[in-house]
Write a protein that holds these residues in place. Structure first.
Motif, short mmCIF file in Angstrom:
data_model
loop_
_atom_site.label_atom_id
_atom_site.label_comp_id
_atom_site.label_asym_id
_atom_site.label_seq_id
_atom_site.Cartn_x
_atom_site.Cartn_y
_atom_site.Cartn_z
N VAL A 96 12.72 27.73 -88.54
CA VAL A 96 13.90 28.37 -88.79
C VAL A 96 14.73 27.87 -87.53
CG1 VAL A 96 15.29 30.48 -88.11
CG2 VAL A 96 13.13 30.71 -89.39
N ASP A 97 14.42 27.46 -86.48
CA ASP A 97 14.88 26.93 -85.39
C ASP A 97 15.60 25.37 -85.79
OD1 ASP A 97 14.67 29.24 -84.04
OD2 ASP A 97 12.81 28.56 -82.89
N GLN A 101 26.05 35.46 -100.40
CA GLN A 101 25.23 34.18 -100.70
C GLN A 101 25.70 32.89 -100.76
OE1 GLN A 101 22.19 35.19 -103.17
NE2 GLN A 101 21.06 36.70 -102.26
N ARG A 102 26.79 32.83 -101.71
CA ARG A 102 27.73 31.61 -101.94
C ARG A 102 28.20 31.00 -100.85
NH1 ARG A 102 30.41 30.47 -107.46
NH2 ARG A 102 31.44 28.58 -107.01
N PRO A 103 28.72 31.68 -99.82
CA PRO A 103 29.48 30.74 -98.84
C PRO A 103 28.41 29.84 -97.90
CG PRO A 103 30.31 32.82 -98.94
CD PRO A 103 29.23 32.81 -99.64
N ALA A 104 27.35 30.35 -97.57
CA ALA A 104 26.24 29.47 -97.00
C ALA A 104 25.81 28.08 -97.97
CB ALA A 104 24.97 30.32 -96.77
N ARG A 127 24.26 26.15 -86.42
CA ARG A 127 24.36 27.89 -86.52
C ARG A 127 23.23 28.12 -87.45
NH1 ARG A 127 29.28 27.84 -86.81
NH2 ARG A 127 29.60 25.84 -87.29
N ASN A 128 22.80 29.64 -87.28
CA ASN A 128 21.87 30.33 -88.14
C ASN A 128 22.93 30.90 -89.15
OD1 ASN A 128 20.12 32.01 -88.98
ND2 ASN A 128 18.92 32.39 -87.21
N TYR A 129 22.78 30.08 -90.13
CA TYR A 129 23.62 30.67 -91.58
C TYR A 129 22.96 30.79 -92.76
CZ TYR A 129 28.00 30.89 -93.97
OH TYR A 129 29.11 31.12 -94.98
N ALA A 188 18.39 23.83 -96.58
CA ALA A 188 18.34 23.40 -95.36
C ALA A 188 16.91 22.52 -95.19
CB ALA A 188 18.21 24.37 -94.36
N LEU A 189 15.92 23.10 -95.49
CA LEU A 189 14.55 22.53 -95.52
C LEU A 189 14.54 21.20 -96.19
CD1 LEU A 189 11.87 22.52 -94.17
CD2 LEU A 189 10.83 23.64 -96.08
N ALA A 190 15.21 20.98 -97.30
CA ALA A 190 15.18 19.76 -98.06
C ALA A 190 15.86 18.51 -97.27
CB ALA A 190 15.76 19.83 -99.50
#
Length: 166
Positions: free
Chosen positions: A96-97, A143-146, A105-107, A117-119
C-alpha cells in the motif's frame, strides 16, 4: 523488456475477451472469481473479511486463501491488504505505501485501482483492461475517478493501454 499485464474484472460485457490463451500476458483478477476463468496468474482480495460474505461463501473462500492453489496444486499469488494478510500467511501483503507513493496520494477506491497501481509499480509496459466497465450504478460513481487518474498516470508513463470500446 516487455511485461504485459491484463487486469480482469467481473463485468460480463468484456471479461471473456481477455487473452487467456496468450502466454505473453499475465492475467490478474479478483480472487473470488479465481475458479471462474481459464487462467489467472495473480489474484487480489482487497476487502476485509467481514465483506466477503457479499459475494462468496466465507468458509470455503477463507479456507482457499489459507493455501491458495489451482486444482492441480500450483500455488497462486494472492494479494491482500496487510492487515488481512497477517491471518493468511501464504498470501502476499499488498504494498500500500509504495503504491500510494507512486500515485502521490492514497487514492484507492476499488480493487481495480489497487491492481492498476501495482501493475505500474511492477514495471508493466502494456496493460489491458477487461471486465472493468465502471459505467453504471452508485458503486462505480466513486470508483471511476481513481481509475481514470491511474489510467492517465499509466499513459503519461508511456505504458500502452488496451481497453475495449464497450
Amino acid at each position: 523488456m516487455t511485461r504485459k499485464i491484463c487486469i480482469l474484472g467481473s463485468a460480463e460485457s468484456t471479461k471473456d475477451q481477455a487473452p487467456f490463451d496468450d502466454p505473453s500476458w499475465e492475467i490478474w483478477g479478483l480472487a473470488w472469481r479465481f475458479f471462474d476463468h481459464p487462467r489467472m496468474d495473480a489474484c487480489f482480495e482487497i476487502h476485509d473479511e467481514y465483506q466477503w460474505n457479499r459475494y462468496v461463501k466465507t468458509e470455503i473462500y477463507g479456507s482457499w486463501l489459507k493455501d491458495p492453489k489451482t486444482e492441480d496444486g500450483k500455488e497462486v499469488p494472492v494479494y491482500l491488504l496487510p492487515s488481512v494478510q497477517q491471518r493468511f500467511k501464504k498470501c502476499k501483503a499488498y504494498p500500500v505505501d509504495k503504491a500510494a507513493e507512486l500515485m502521490g496520494r492514497n487514492y484507492f477506491t476499488s480493487s481495480f485501482s489497487y491492481m492498476l497501481a501495482l501493475a505500474m509499480l511492477e514495471g508493466a509496459t502494456e496493460i489491458a483492461i477487461y471486465g472493468v466497465d465502471l459505467v453504471i450504478g452508485e458503486e462505480y460513481e466513486y470508483q471511476r475517478p481513481a481509475a481514470e487518474f491511474l489510467l492517465g498516470m499509466a499513459q503519461a508513463k508511456g505504458i500502452k493501454l488496451t481497453i475495449p470500446p464497450t
